[in-house]
Scaffold this active site. Structure first.
Site, PDB file in Angstrom:
ATOM      1  N   TYR A 171     -39.076   0.014  -6.985  1.00 35.52           N
ATOM      2  CA  TYR A 171     -37.671   0.070  -6.606  1.00 35.52           C
ATOM      3  C   TYR A 171     -37.487  -0.437  -5.171  1.00 35.52           C
ATOM      4  O   TYR A 171     -38.307  -0.180  -4.298  1.00 35.52           O
ATOM      5  CB  TYR A 171     -37.126   1.495  -6.698  1.00 35.52           C
ATOM      6  CG  TYR A 171     -37.007   2.050  -8.093  1.00 35.52           C
ATOM      7  CD1 TYR A 171     -37.171   1.258  -9.228  1.00 35.52           C
ATOM      8  CD2 TYR A 171     -36.730   3.396  -8.287  1.00 35.52           C
ATOM      9  CE1 TYR A 171     -37.058   1.780 -10.497  1.00 35.52           C
ATOM     10  CE2 TYR A 171     -36.618   3.935  -9.562  1.00 35.52           C
ATOM     11  CZ  TYR A 171     -36.786   3.123 -10.658  1.00 35.52           C
ATOM     12  OH  TYR A 171     -36.680   3.662 -11.920  1.00 35.52           O
TER      13      TYR A 171
ATOM     14  N   SER B 145     -30.525   6.192 -17.767  1.00 36.44           N
ATOM     15  CA  SER B 145     -29.283   5.520 -18.174  1.00 36.44           C
ATOM     16  C   SER B 145     -28.421   6.416 -19.058  1.00 36.44           C
ATOM     17  O   SER B 145     -28.022   6.025 -20.154  1.00 36.44           O
ATOM     18  CB  SER B 145     -29.582   4.203 -18.896  1.00 36.44           C
ATOM     19  OG  SER B 145     -28.421   3.389 -18.983  1.00 36.44           O
ATOM     20  N   PRO B 146     -28.100   7.621 -18.603  1.00 39.05           N
ATOM     21  CA  PRO B 146     -27.318   8.540 -19.436  1.00 39.05           C
ATOM     22  C   PRO B 146     -25.903   8.053 -19.718  1.00 39.05           C
ATOM     23  O   PRO B 146     -25.281   8.520 -20.677  1.00 39.05           O
ATOM     24  CB  PRO B 146     -27.307   9.830 -18.609  1.00 39.05           C
ATOM     25  CG  PRO B 146     -27.531   9.389 -17.206  1.00 39.05           C
ATOM     26  CD  PRO B 146     -28.444   8.212 -17.298  1.00 39.05           C
ATOM     27  N   LEU B 147     -25.412   7.117 -18.915  1.00 39.82           N
ATOM     28  CA  LEU B 147     -24.070   6.563 -19.147  1.00 39.82           C
ATOM     29  C   LEU B 147     -24.123   5.137 -19.690  1.00 39.82           C
ATOM     30  O   LEU B 147     -23.111   4.441 -19.699  1.00 39.82           O
ATOM     31  CB  LEU B 147     -23.242   6.593 -17.853  1.00 39.82           C
ATOM     32  CG  LEU B 147     -23.074   7.954 -17.175  1.00 39.82           C
ATOM     33  CD1 LEU B 147     -22.102   7.846 -16.005  1.00 39.82           C
ATOM     34  CD2 LEU B 147     -22.609   9.013 -18.164  1.00 39.82           C
TER      35      LEU B 147
ATOM     36  N   GLY C  28     -22.872   2.537 -17.399  1.00 46.45           N
ATOM     37  CA  GLY C  28     -21.455   2.705 -17.074  1.00 46.45           C
ATOM     38  C   GLY C  28     -20.526   2.641 -18.260  1.00 46.45           C
ATOM     39  O   GLY C  28     -19.336   2.972 -18.136  1.00 46.45           O
ATOM     40  N   LEU C  29     -21.021   2.238 -19.446  1.00 42.79           N
ATOM     41  CA  LEU C  29     -20.144   2.108 -20.610  1.00 42.79           C
ATOM     42  C   LEU C  29     -19.587   3.451 -21.063  1.00 42.79           C
ATOM     43  O   LEU C  29     -18.525   3.498 -21.694  1.00 42.79           O
ATOM     44  CB  LEU C  29     -20.893   1.447 -21.769  1.00 42.79           C
ATOM     45  CG  LEU C  29     -21.274  -0.021 -21.592  1.00 42.79           C
ATOM     46  CD1 LEU C  29     -21.912  -0.566 -22.857  1.00 42.79           C
ATOM     47  CD2 LEU C  29     -20.057  -0.867 -21.214  1.00 42.79           C
ATOM     48  N   LEU C  30     -20.285   4.539 -20.753  1.00 39.69           N
ATOM     49  CA  LEU C  30     -19.817   5.869 -21.139  1.00 39.69           C
ATOM     50  C   LEU C  30     -19.141   6.589 -19.971  1.00 39.69           C
ATOM     51  O   LEU C  30     -18.862   7.780 -20.057  1.00 39.69           O
ATOM     52  CB  LEU C  30     -20.993   6.706 -21.650  1.00 39.69           C
ATOM     53  CG  LEU C  30     -21.669   6.170 -22.913  1.00 39.69           C
ATOM     54  CD1 LEU C  30     -22.970   6.917 -23.191  1.00 39.69           C
ATOM     55  CD2 LEU C  30     -20.730   6.275 -24.109  1.00 39.69           C
TER      56      LEU C  30
ATOM     57  N   GLY D  59     -16.107   5.767 -18.646  1.00 37.24           N
ATOM     58  CA  GLY D  59     -14.674   5.463 -18.552  1.00 37.24           C
ATOM     59  C   GLY D  59     -14.394   4.010 -18.259  1.00 37.24           C
ATOM     60  O   GLY D  59     -13.441   3.673 -17.561  1.00 37.24           O
TER      61      GLY D  59
END
Length: 323
Positions: A53, A211-213, A216-218, A220
């Protein structure tokens, strides 16, 4: 803050894991320090990073940022369960990547130096290395444990049968093996339900979803686009087009619940029995605050069923595709 044990180990970690991948490439060091201080103050004690990273031009930069933050004192290191990873290429030389005994030794020492600490709580294999035998990998890890440089080992992006290979090899050596698996897992990407989660549960590994979202698609994305807050591009735009109807139904449902989409996505993961702690990677303090709100969201069985209806998951293999 809620805490749980990491897999079958005695190590207690917060139900949210602070991901640091944005620190350096997208979040300036001063802001990163502020986010880490805020995370600790809120009770998040589980921090995740990786040796690669920092961006292609400065791999290792994120670990360096954490190291300088630890060096400021205030028992920051003592209050943190520190997880890092190895596997990716760090230099243009033959033995600067993957999981050979040589690279494990060199990569671990380099991470310790960048992080300004003398041990890693959770040392994770960032990917499976099909060219290195597990006896070699475990021998190198056992040495590092005996030296006091690491306490636990974990995997990331493993298939179910890779977890089995690792644990059976560890069992033959009478060593502890893996305590965790870090996989992509969210409402949109649920493949791990087929075999990875059953393998993790069988061998006592805690699941750490990244990547729990779903990029970013989850979080909003449709509402943000309508409000002119965010423009989706590249692969995210392709995925948005593919799943637009599902995401629209999802955002409508979260509105019915009176909660933000990102909070609901994280809360859903926290309701899954195999999950230890989703990795949240905030770029800003507001994003961290939003993630913390998910801890207080209890989803009713009817709400969980509604989410399954919008984003169908998998049954355990082979029943998912056979009788």
């Amino acid at each position: 803050m809620q805490y749980t044990q990491l897999g079958r180990s005695g190590l207690k970690v917060s139900r949210l894991c602070l991901g640091t991948m944005n620190f350096g490439p997208h979040t300036e060091e001063a802001d990163a320090r502020s986010i880490m201080d805020s995370a600790l103050d809120s009770g998040i004690n589980f921090f995740d990073t990786a040796n690669v990273y920092g961006g292609t031009g400065h791999r290792g930069r994120t670990e360096e940022i954490l190291g300088r933050w630890f060096a400021t004192g205030g028992q920051r290191r003592e209050r943190t369960v520190l997880a890092t990873k190895l596997y990716g290429t760090m230099a243009d030389r033959p033995n600067e990547s993957r999981l050979s005994a040589l690279n494990i030794r060199r990569a671990l020492d380099a991470s310790l130096k960048r992080l300004q600490t003398d041990y890693i709580d959770l040392y994770q294999f960032h990917h499976v290395d099909r060219n290195t035998p597990w006896d070699e990998i475990w021998q190198a890890i056992d040495v590092a444990v005996q030296q006091g440089k690491i306490l636990y080992a974990g995997s990331s992006n493993f298939a179910g049968w890779h977890i089995t290979q690792a644990q059976e090899a560890a069992s033959r050596r009478h060593t502890y093996g893996l305590v965790s698996e870090q996989s992509i897992y969210n409402l949109l990407t649920r493949n791990v339900e087929l075999e990875v989660i059953p393998a993790a549960q069988h061998y006592g590994l805690g699941l750490i979803p990244w990547s729990p979202l779903q990029g970013g698609l989850l979080g909003g994305v449709l509402k943000a686009g309508r409000d002119g807050v965010r423009r989706t591009e590249g692969r995210s735009l392709e995925n948005l087009k593919k799943h637009q109807d599902q995401i629209r139904h999802y955002e409508d449902f979260t509105q019915e619940l009176g909660r933000e989409p990102g909070e609901v996505a994280l809360a859903w993961l926290l309701h899954q029995p195999a999950v230890t702690a989703p990795v949240v990677g905030p770029r800003t303090q507001d994003q961290l605050d939003a993630a913390l709100r998910a801890l207080d969201l209890a989803l009713e069985p009817s709400a969980l069923q509604r989410l399954d209806d919008i984003f169908p998951g998998y049954r355990t293999a082979p029943e998912d595709y056979a009788w």
